[in-house]
Enzyme design. Structure first.
Site, PDB file in Angstrom:
ATOM      1  N   TRP A 325       0.835  -1.207   0.000  1.00 32.67           N
ATOM      2  CA  TRP A 325       0.000   0.000   0.000  1.00 32.67           C
ATOM      3  C   TRP A 325       0.864   1.249   0.000  1.00 32.67           C
ATOM      4  O   TRP A 325       0.556   2.235  -0.680  1.00 32.67           O
ATOM      5  CB  TRP A 325      -0.905  -0.005   1.229  1.00 32.67           C
ATOM      6  CG  TRP A 325      -1.868   1.149   1.278  1.00 32.67           C
ATOM      7  CD1 TRP A 325      -3.130   1.197   0.771  1.00 32.67           C
ATOM      8  CD2 TRP A 325      -1.639   2.434   1.888  1.00 32.67           C
ATOM      9  NE1 TRP A 325      -3.705   2.426   1.009  1.00 32.67           N
ATOM     10  CE2 TRP A 325      -2.814   3.201   1.690  1.00 32.67           C
ATOM     11  CE3 TRP A 325      -0.568   3.004   2.562  1.00 32.67           C
ATOM     12  CZ2 TRP A 325      -2.934   4.504   2.158  1.00 32.67           C
ATOM     13  CZ3 TRP A 325      -0.686   4.310   3.028  1.00 32.67           C
ATOM     14  CH2 TRP A 325      -1.862   5.038   2.825  1.00 32.67           C
ATOM     15  N   HIS A 326       1.970   1.210   0.734  1.00 31.21           N
ATOM     16  CA  HIS A 326       2.843   2.376   0.807  1.00 31.21           C
ATOM     17  C   HIS A 326       3.615   2.600  -0.488  1.00 31.21           C
ATOM     18  O   HIS A 326       3.970   3.745  -0.797  1.00 31.21           O
ATOM     19  CB  HIS A 326       3.824   2.222   1.977  1.00 31.21           C
ATOM     20  CG  HIS A 326       3.227   2.534   3.303  1.00 31.21           C
ATOM     21  ND1 HIS A 326       2.554   1.596   4.059  1.00 31.21           N
ATOM     22  CD2 HIS A 326       3.180   3.687   4.024  1.00 31.21           C
ATOM     23  CE1 HIS A 326       2.131   2.163   5.194  1.00 31.21           C
ATOM     24  NE2 HIS A 326       2.488   3.427   5.186  1.00 31.21           N
ATOM     25  N   GLY A 327       3.884   1.551  -1.228  1.00 32.48           N
ATOM     26  CA  GLY A 327       4.619   1.733  -2.478  1.00 32.48           C
ATOM     27  C   GLY A 327       4.733   0.436  -3.249  1.00 32.48           C
ATOM     28  O   GLY A 327       4.868  -0.650  -2.662  1.00 32.48           O
TER      29      GLY A 327
END
Length: 382
Positions: A325-327
């Protein structure tokens, strides 16, 4: 449009004046104005991505109504899966397609079966990770009977696109934010002043702290191979300050801006760098996202109720998803797995569950030496 931009400095007071002095307290006009302002705010960067947000909004609005009318469990489950496929499908296509296809290509190349992947030249829509999670949680909550489906499409569109928290959160739940669109809002001077104070505090953290730290961080890590170890250590400390100042600053601006319009958003950061272990850190850092993963992934998978193995498996799954989700790259995936291991180590080696919540230096002016050492250890690990 960014909070720390000249455009927003003109945008916010114009919307504020229209909201309180032109709509005359009419809730329908206020909600329409919020939707128009939110779509203007989001479309300022690239108007083409407004269609994606509109698709998520309309899909979950009608799915919510359908879920409220259907009684057959199979049909209701089918409707829920449609919501999941639409929202996660949009997110995967725009954020993860190139990552997955390139990873498959590299794997087959290592196996001696090289092929040229078809790479899409697409730009990641700003905020898509936030509003898809927010609107998806609405459908899930309606399915579970935790939320009553709304028939007010303007209010629902406002809930999905609410510009203060659209780009960087906090991720709001339908049972908290949506009812605020359905009740009359009146101007409250003290609440507005409090909102302005929090906006200024957020701006200070973002512009004065995070952006200035970022200049040194970029300088240090652009040529890290030539830097001394002590310089890299300073760079790491400054980067941790930058990340917190940037993210929590944006959250403060969002919460303060929402208060100007009579809305209350959830706290997203609770002094995370005062955490005494990783469990407490994740209860204080990006709280809305952590709670989202807990309620919609960890608990449905069984949480910690079905033995140690299930707890380990579910924790790893949550943090793998959190990393992605963050990257969309292997660095964030590795970051997620690492934090899963760190969090599980608290469970296995602490002897008992300590510091999941609570106050540092409770009933005291200063923290104890033990708390200082624990906070220092947590920061080094983080």
């Amino acid at each position: 449009m960014l909070f720390n931009s000249i455009e927003f400095a003109f945008f916010l007071p114009i919307v504020f004046l229209l909201y309180w002095f032109v709509t005359k307290g009419n809730i329908k006009f206020q909600n329409v104005l919020i939707v128009i302002a939110s779509y203007t705010f989001y479309g300022w960067w690239d108007w083409r991505f407004l269609l994606l947000m509109l698709i998520s909004t309309l899909a979950d609005y009608f799915i919510g109504i359908a879920l409220s009318k259907l009684s057959d469990s199979r049909k209701r489950k089918a409707m829920l899966w449609i919501s999941v496929l639409i929202n996660i499908g949009l997110l995967v296509f725009f954020k993860y397609y190139n990552f997955f296809i390139e990873s498959f290509s590299q794997t087959f190349t290592l196996l001696g079966m090289p092929f040229e992947p078809y790479i899409l030249n697409v730009i990641l829509p700003v905020g898509i990770s936030f509003y898809t999670f927010q609107t998806l949680s609405y459908s899930i909550d309606v399915y579970k009977g935790k939320v009553t489906a709304t028939k007010d499409i303007i209010a629902f569109a406002g809930f999905v696109s609410f510009f203060p928290q659209l780009v960087a959160g906090p991720i709001e739940r339908a049972n908290d934010l949506l009812p605020q669109f359905l009740k009359k809002r009146t101007f409250n001077y003290s609440k507005a002043v409090d909102g302005l104070r929090q906006i200024l505090w957020g701006m200070f953290k973002k512009v004065a702290i995070a952006d200035n730290c970022g200049q040194y961080v970029n300088y240090i890590f652009e040529d890290y191979s030539e830097m001394a170890g002590s310089t890299l250590a300073i760079g790491a400390i400054l980067f941790s300050i930058q990340v917190y100042g940037d993210f929590s600053g944006y959250s403060d601006i969002a919460i303060g801006t929402a208060r100007l319009f009579g809305f209350n958003l959830k706290q997203n950061f609770a002094f995370p760098y005062f955490s005494r272990n990783m469990n407490e850190m994740w209860n204080r850092w990006h709280i809305s996202l952590t709670n989202w993963f807990r309620d919609y992934i960890y608990f449905p998978l069984g949480g910690s109720r079905k033995g140690t193995w299930r707890r380990v498996r579910n924790t790893v799954i949550v943090f793998v998803v959190s990393g992605l989700w963050h990257g969309a790259n292997w660095t964030f995936l590795t970051w997620g797995i690492t934090h899963a291991i760190l969090l599980l180590s608290v469970y296995f080696f602490s002897g008992k569950k300590q510091y999941s919540t609570g106050v540092v230096a409770e009933n005291s002016i200063f923290p104890s030496l033990k708390e200082i050492l624990l906070m220092g250890r947590t920061m080094i690990i983080w």
